[in-house]
Design a protein around this motif. Structure first.
Motif, mmCIF file in Angstrom:
data_model
loop_
_atom_site.group_PDB
_atom_site.id
_atom_site.type_symbol
_atom_site.label_atom_id
_atom_site.label_comp_id
_atom_site.label_asym_id
_atom_site.label_seq_id
_atom_site.Cartn_x
_atom_site.Cartn_y
_atom_site.Cartn_z
ATOM 1 N N ASN A 132 -35.037 -15.025 41.285
ATOM 2 C CA ASN A 132 -34.648 -13.920 42.166
ATOM 3 C C ASN A 132 -33.867 -13.023 41.466
ATOM 4 O OD1 ASN A 132 -36.411 -14.557 44.309
ATOM 5 N ND2 ASN A 132 -34.949 -15.872 45.117
ATOM 6 N N ALA A 133 -33.675 -11.677 42.020
ATOM 7 C CA ALA A 133 -32.324 -10.934 41.573
ATOM 8 C C ALA A 133 -32.256 -9.539 42.430
ATOM 9 C CB ALA A 133 -32.902 -10.449 40.282
ATOM 10 N N PRO A 134 -31.051 -9.163 42.823
ATOM 11 C CA PRO A 134 -30.935 -8.145 43.434
ATOM 12 C C PRO A 134 -31.622 -6.887 42.599
ATOM 13 C CG PRO A 134 -28.896 -8.702 42.411
ATOM 14 C CD PRO A 134 -29.962 -9.690 42.023
ATOM 15 N N TYR A 135 -32.498 -5.961 43.318
ATOM 16 C CA TYR A 135 -32.593 -4.599 42.722
ATOM 17 C C TYR A 135 -32.510 -3.559 43.654
ATOM 18 C CZ TYR A 135 -35.657 -1.522 40.226
ATOM 19 O OH TYR A 135 -36.255 -0.228 39.604
ATOM 20 N N GLY A 136 -31.494 -2.459 43.257
ATOM 21 C CA GLY A 136 -30.963 -1.719 44.147
ATOM 22 C C GLY A 136 -30.533 -2.363 45.403
ATOM 23 N N THR A 137 -30.914 -1.548 46.760
ATOM 24 C CA THR A 137 -30.651 -2.416 47.788
ATOM 25 C C THR A 137 -31.132 -3.605 48.337
ATOM 26 O OG1 THR A 137 -32.080 -0.941 49.000
ATOM 27 C CG2 THR A 137 -29.603 -0.257 48.530
ATOM 28 N N GLN A 138 -32.308 -3.707 47.557
ATOM 29 C CA GLN A 138 -33.098 -4.965 48.023
ATOM 30 C C GLN A 138 -33.064 -6.083 47.129
ATOM 31 O OE1 GLN A 138 -36.894 -2.892 48.204
ATOM 32 N NE2 GLN A 138 -37.027 -3.067 50.493
ATOM 33 N N ASP A 139 -33.406 -7.438 47.439
ATOM 34 C CA ASP A 139 -33.556 -8.528 46.679
ATOM 35 C C ASP A 139 -35.047 -8.908 46.340
ATOM 36 O OD1 ASP A 139 -30.915 -9.043 46.993
ATOM 37 O OD2 ASP A 139 -31.080 -10.244 48.623
ATOM 38 N N TYR A 140 -35.189 -9.152 45.098
ATOM 39 C CA TYR A 140 -36.693 -9.057 44.400
ATOM 40 C C TYR A 140 -36.862 -10.618 44.048
ATOM 41 C CZ TYR A 140 -38.506 -4.387 44.481
ATOM 42 O OH TYR A 140 -39.035 -3.262 45.011
ATOM 43 N N GLU A 161 -40.481 -7.321 46.591
ATOM 44 C CA GLU A 161 -39.195 -7.868 47.606
ATOM 45 C C GLU A 161 -39.606 -8.933 48.084
ATOM 46 O OE1 GLU A 161 -36.989 -8.480 50.779
ATOM 47 O OE2 GLU A 161 -39.207 -7.822 51.223
ATOM 48 N N VAL A 162 -38.480 -10.104 48.144
ATOM 49 C CA VAL A 162 -38.732 -11.351 48.352
ATOM 50 C C VAL A 162 -39.554 -11.921 49.782
ATOM 51 C CG1 VAL A 162 -37.570 -13.401 49.211
ATOM 52 C CG2 VAL A 162 -36.351 -11.935 47.554
ATOM 53 N N VAL A 163 -39.688 -11.081 50.605
ATOM 54 C CA VAL A 163 -40.339 -11.425 51.907
ATOM 55 C C VAL A 163 -41.785 -11.036 51.650
ATOM 56 C CG1 VAL A 163 -40.796 -11.018 54.333
ATOM 57 C CG2 VAL A 163 -38.366 -11.156 53.480
#
Lengths: 181, 210
Positions: A132-140, A161-163
């Motif tokens: 997992n990693a943050p990407y911009g304002t979202q978590d991927y 995006e995670v979900v």
């Protein structure tokens, strides 16, 4: 016949002619002149085909594939990405070596470890790493599968995006298992 | 040279401390000695609804929240309810990251209690001295007493805090990664293909396509 008569050289020292007497196949002359670039081009095409032929991908269910690329790419309506490509296995190493190198590199780069597992594409064993990693304002979520096959490494990457990724994860895993070499 | 009573007290003091520690041991044997700290990054579609559900569940489990922001709920959960609480939180969304740490506070607590007991004992002795002290000595003894009282209060506060940490675990539920630093994409690996493994490169590759 004495020893001096025995010849170990072609008696005729004439260089083969570059003149093509045939009038039916006039292209022969130019073939001789352009043989080097043609050979290079042929090698390039064969090399490219060898790279492409390292795997036969499968499109994950619910994804649409892109066409006309050296790597296989597909995307879902909600933006989950799926890419399969191959790289030279250089330096030549086996799967356990690359497992360790890949995990070390990704964690050092700052990705969060989620899980790792063995995965199979047909009968070929591979390595599955989920991050997992943050990407911009979202978590991927970022999923990587790695297969070692002859002189090539087949790399599968999928992210979203995670979900959204969670909803597509099973389709992605099924597509990875459906890859043939 | 001190009075015979004071000498006897001095000789007895180490034994008193040991006896106190041994006397306390059976009572503390079953008490938790490890503080729990758990954290979870939970991806949910509606953060506000998820936060409300977490707070409601906390009330059911007789816990409470210490911090509640748009992105985070920091909960204090009774130590035996941590696992049910985490299991409940997992049902609210997708877990992107989790951690679970325990810290043994047993030795720290034993030391603190021991020091506290000796300070209290010393305080008692100061009061005894105060009764018999002359005019000159009263001021200095009173100064020592007030310093000791402050020290004891501080220790009691620390002890209560530690005991609370043992009784209530700290569970932090964030709805996104707190550390927003993106992974590096530098080519530090000596294996060229590994340097091409990058989330941002993958995303950009697809964005170019669109």
């Amino acid at each position: 016949m004495n020893a001096d008569d025995a010849s170990v050289r072609f008696p005729s020292r004439q260089v083969p002619s570059r003149q093509f007497p045939s009038r039916q196949f006039t292209g022969g002359r130019s073939l001789a002149r352009s043989s080097l670039p043609a050979a290079i081009f042929l090698c390039f095409v064969m090399g490219w085909m060898a790279g492409c032929a390292a795997f036969q991908p499968e499109t994950p269910i619910g994804f649409a594939p892109y066409e006309g690329h050296s790597s296989f790419r597909a995307v879902s309506p909600d933006g989950v990405m799926y890419r399969v490509r191959s790289e030279k296995n250089e330096p030549k190493a086996d799967l356990p070596f690359w497992k360790e190198a890949l995990k070390k590199r990704m964690l050092e780069a700052g990705y969060r470890f989620v899980s790792e597992a063995e995965v199979k594409a047909g009968a070929d064993p591979g390595y599955l790493l989920e991050l997992n990693a943050p990407y911009g304002t979202q978590d991927y979520s970022y999923l990587i599968a790695l297969f070692e096959r002859n002189d090539r490494l087949v790399i599968v990457e999928s992210a979203g995006e995670v979900v959204r990724f969670k909803a597509r994860r099973e389709a992605v895993l099924a597509a990875i298992q459906g890859i043939r070499f | 040279m001190g009075s015979p009573r004071r000498v006897m007290f001095r000789r007895l003091r180490p034994w008193a401390v040991l006896l106190w520690m041994f006397a306390l041991q059976p009572v503390e044997a079953n008490a938790p000695r490890a503080a729990i700290r758990a954290s979870m990054v939970l991806k949910v579609s509606a953060r506000e609804d998820a936060a409300k559900a977490l707070v409601q569940q906390l009330e059911v489990l007789e816990g409470y929240f210490s911090i509640r922001t748009q992105d985070t709920v920091v909960a204090r959960v009774p130590i035996d309810q941590v696992k049910p609480f985490l299991a409940f939180a997992e049902t609210l969304g997708v877990v992107a990251e989790r951690s679970y740490d325990t810290q043994d506070l047993g030795f720290e607590l034993d030391q603190l209690r021991s020091r506290l007991a000796s300070r209290e004992e010393m305080l008692g002795r100061y009061f005894t001295v105060l009764e018999t002290a002359g005019t000159d000595g009263v001021l200095s003894v009173e100064g020592e007493i007030s310093r000791l009282v402050g020290e004891i209060e501080g220790m009691k506060g620390t002890l209560q805090l530690s005991e609370h940490r043992l009784a209530f675990a700290e569970v932090s539920v964030s709805f996104q990664f707190r550390d927003r630093a993106a992974p590096t994409r530098d080519g530090r690996s000596s294996f060229p293909w590994l340097n091409t493994m990058n989330l941002s490169d993958l995303v950009e590759d697809f964005q170019r396509e669109r």
